[in-house]
Design an enzyme around this catalytic site. Structure first.
Site, PDB file in Angstrom:
ATOM      1  CB  THR A  14      -0.880   0.020   1.278  1.00  0.00           C
ATOM      2  OG1 THR A  14      -1.339  -1.306   1.508  1.00  0.00           O
ATOM      3  CG2 THR A  14      -2.041   0.947   1.153  1.00  0.00           C
ATOM      4  CB  VAL A  15       3.449   2.539   2.339  1.00  0.00           C
ATOM      5  CG1 VAL A  15       4.322   3.781   2.431  1.00  0.00           C
ATOM      6  CG2 VAL A  15       2.488   2.476   3.520  1.00  0.00           C
ATOM      7  N   GLY A 136       2.303   8.287  10.854  1.00  0.00           N
ATOM      8  CA  GLY A 136       2.005   8.385   9.424  1.00  0.00           C
ATOM      9  C   GLY A 136       2.374   9.725   8.820  1.00  0.00           C
ATOM     10  N   GLY A 189      -7.367  -1.578   6.097  1.00  0.00           N
ATOM     11  CA  GLY A 189      -5.918  -1.577   5.871  1.00  0.00           C
ATOM     12  C   GLY A 189      -5.125  -0.767   6.875  1.00  0.00           C
ATOM     13  CG  ASP A 203       2.168   0.406  15.636  1.00  0.00           C
ATOM     14  OD1 ASP A 203       3.041   0.173  14.784  1.00  0.00           O
ATOM     15  OD2 ASP A 203       1.445   1.422  15.619  1.00  0.00           O
ATOM     16  CE  LYS A 207       3.157   3.819  14.574  1.00  0.00           C
ATOM     17  NZ  LYS A 207       1.719   3.627  14.389  1.00  0.00           N
TER      18      LYS A 207
HETATM   19  N1  HSE Z   1      -1.013  -0.186  12.283  1.00  0.00           N
HETATM   20  C1  HSE Z   1      -0.578   1.155  12.381  1.00  0.00           C
HETATM   21  C2  HSE Z   1      -1.718   1.982  12.967  1.00  0.00           C
HETATM   22  C3  HSE Z   1      -0.178   1.679  11.029  1.00  0.00           C
HETATM   23  O1  HSE Z   1      -2.834   1.480  13.083  1.00  0.00           O
HETATM   24  O2  HSE Z   1      -1.492   3.110  13.344  1.00  0.00           O
HETATM   25  C4  HSE Z   1       0.654   2.913  11.072  1.00  0.00           C
HETATM   26  O3  HSE Z   1       1.832   2.734  11.768  1.00  0.00           O
END
Ligand code: HSE
Length: 434
Positions: A14-15, A136, A189, A203, A207
């Site tokens: 996708t990216v 993002g 997605g 996640d 970050k």
């Molecule tokens: N899975 C991550 C989210 C994607 O939902 O933020 C972006 O890092």
């Protein structure tokens, strides 16, 4: 004639596909902004035959990311494969060792290997750029590294995972179950290949580890972060929070206090007045408390192809302009070791929800246990709805405490559990006065 800047892209999901499209569509704009002609010379993807939303260019296909990383005509290696080890780590390491700039969206890789990769980049005088790895399309890395250079940062708090924020928003606004919210986020997605990374808080922690390093000058250390996910949050919690004027958000917080830099990821109750509480859906946001600025808040799309690709484009443009900063703002050798501040030392208010047996003395006993541990209650209330446990009728009770420590709350709740009035381990949310 200006020198071309030649790009190799590993990963055309996708990216990656969006990055290709943007590089193709915005060639003129990019050369205007950077003074360089930017061109894709090589790509690599697991499946060459898959239908993709762009017209393939005259580039070379490589069988492995590692081969692309060391291709002699590649100036910038763009890693969009994902994964903290394996091909992503091998290819990025090789690229840096061979003097290629690296642009990556891979937060897991950097949260684990960021320090050693930064050292390699600095040794080779090349960039290790990762704007796309955090929030993002929100340009928070650049803001911390450049916009706030020279400021003292005391606290960062953020909604850093779009999937979690999407699920919690849907639970609140549409009464969706946790499972349905997650399924929807996967369909759109937003979620990681393994959604445990999202809902388990990992996640967000990856970050946060990067933000902490940039903000506080500490070596990236994901193991220094206390992590809790959102799996145990129920609709009842979300409704109780709303009735009290709060929203439940999964926050990543890093703050300087008397114990060091406290780093934590957990569900948090914040008042409706706080900017972060207004951030709904897949949107991300980061609030930064800096000495001179007091509070800065950036809000924007945290996941999805276009927003993440835009962050990759920003890094490529920066490199094209000759901007090659230290990856973590200061030389990697001067980053101080990260240190885990024990969660038991955390100080703040608490939301505690428990199912309490509906018989005389239960309320009084709980209040007594709290008082014995020096915990002052802001409110205590019985919510509607009953549950049956071992033949007893239990009712939900919600306590809101004034500021106290995690240790005192845990000790008090152990005592409450031992008294036998409570049917299961209480739900706890920290309250952030955002
Ligand atoms: N899975 C991550 C989210 C994607 O939902 O933020 C972006 O890092």
């Amino acid at each position: 004639m200006v020198e071309k800047l030649r790009i190799g892209i590993a990963g055309l999901g996708t990216v990656g596909s969006e990055v290709v499209t943007m590089l193709q569509m915005r060639a003129g704009q990019l050369s205007g902004q950077s003074g360089r002609q930017i061109e894709i010379v090589g790509v690599c993807a697991r499946d060459r035959t898959r239908m993709r939303p762009f017209t393939p260019g005259p580039w070379t296909w490589y069988d492995t990311p590692e081969a692309l990383a060391v291709a002699p005509d590649v100036d910038i290696f763009v890693e969009l494969i994902g994964g903290e080890d394996g091909p992503a780590l091998n290819a990025v390491t090789l690229a840096l060792q061979h003097g290629r700039h690296v642009v990556t969206a891979n937060k897991a890789l950097l949260a684990r290997h960021g320090l050693e990769l930064a050292r390699l980049a600095e040794a080779g005088k090349v960039a290790l750029a990762f704007e796309a790895a955090v929030a993002g399309g929100v340009p928070v890395i650049k803001m911390l590294r450049e916009g706030l250079a020279g400021s003292q940062i005391n606290r960062i708090s953020g909604i850093l995972n779009g999937t979690c924020n999407y699920i919690l928003s849907k639970m609140e606004t549409e009464g969706l179950s946790f499972a349905d919210g997650l399924a929807e986020a996967q369909r759109l997605g937003y979620a990681e290949a393994d959604p445990t990374f999202d809902i388990g808080g990992f996640d967000t922690a990856h970050k946060l580890a990067l933000l902490t390093s940039l903000a506080f000058g500490t070596a990236v250390d994901r193991d220094a972060i206390h992590i809790e996910g959102i799996e145990s949050i129920t609709l009842a919690d979300i409704r109780a929070a709303a009735a009290l004027g709060f929203r439940v958000k999964l926050l990543g917080v890093a703050e300087r206090n008397e114990h060091g830099i406290e780093q934590r990821v957990h569900p948090t109750m914040i008042t409706h007045a706080a900017p972060l509480s207004q951030v709904m859906g897949v949107t991300n946001a980061v609030s930064i408390d800096a000495d001179a600025h007091q509070r800065l808040t950036l809000i924007g799309p945290g996941a999805g192809g276009k927003a993440t690709a835009a962050a990759v484009m920003a890094d490529i443009t920066d490199i094209a302009r000759g901007n090659v900063p230290h990856p973590f703002a200061v030389p990697a050798t001067s980053l101080t070791p990260g240190e885990r501040v024990p969660m038991q030392a955390h100080r703040g208010g608490y939301y505690i929800r428990m199912f309490v047996e509906d018989r005389p003395g239960a309320f009084a006993t709980i209040a007594t246990r709290m008082a014995e541990h020096g915990i002052s209650l802001e409110s205590i209330m019985q919510r509607s709805g009953t549950e049956h446990f071992l033949g007893a009728t239990c009712v939900p009770v919600v306590l809101i405490t004034h500021a106290t420590t995690e240790k005192l709350v845990r000790d008090a709740l152990d005592a409450v559990l031992a008294d036998g009035y409570v049917s299961e381990r209480p739900q706890i949310f920290r309250i952030e006065r955002e």
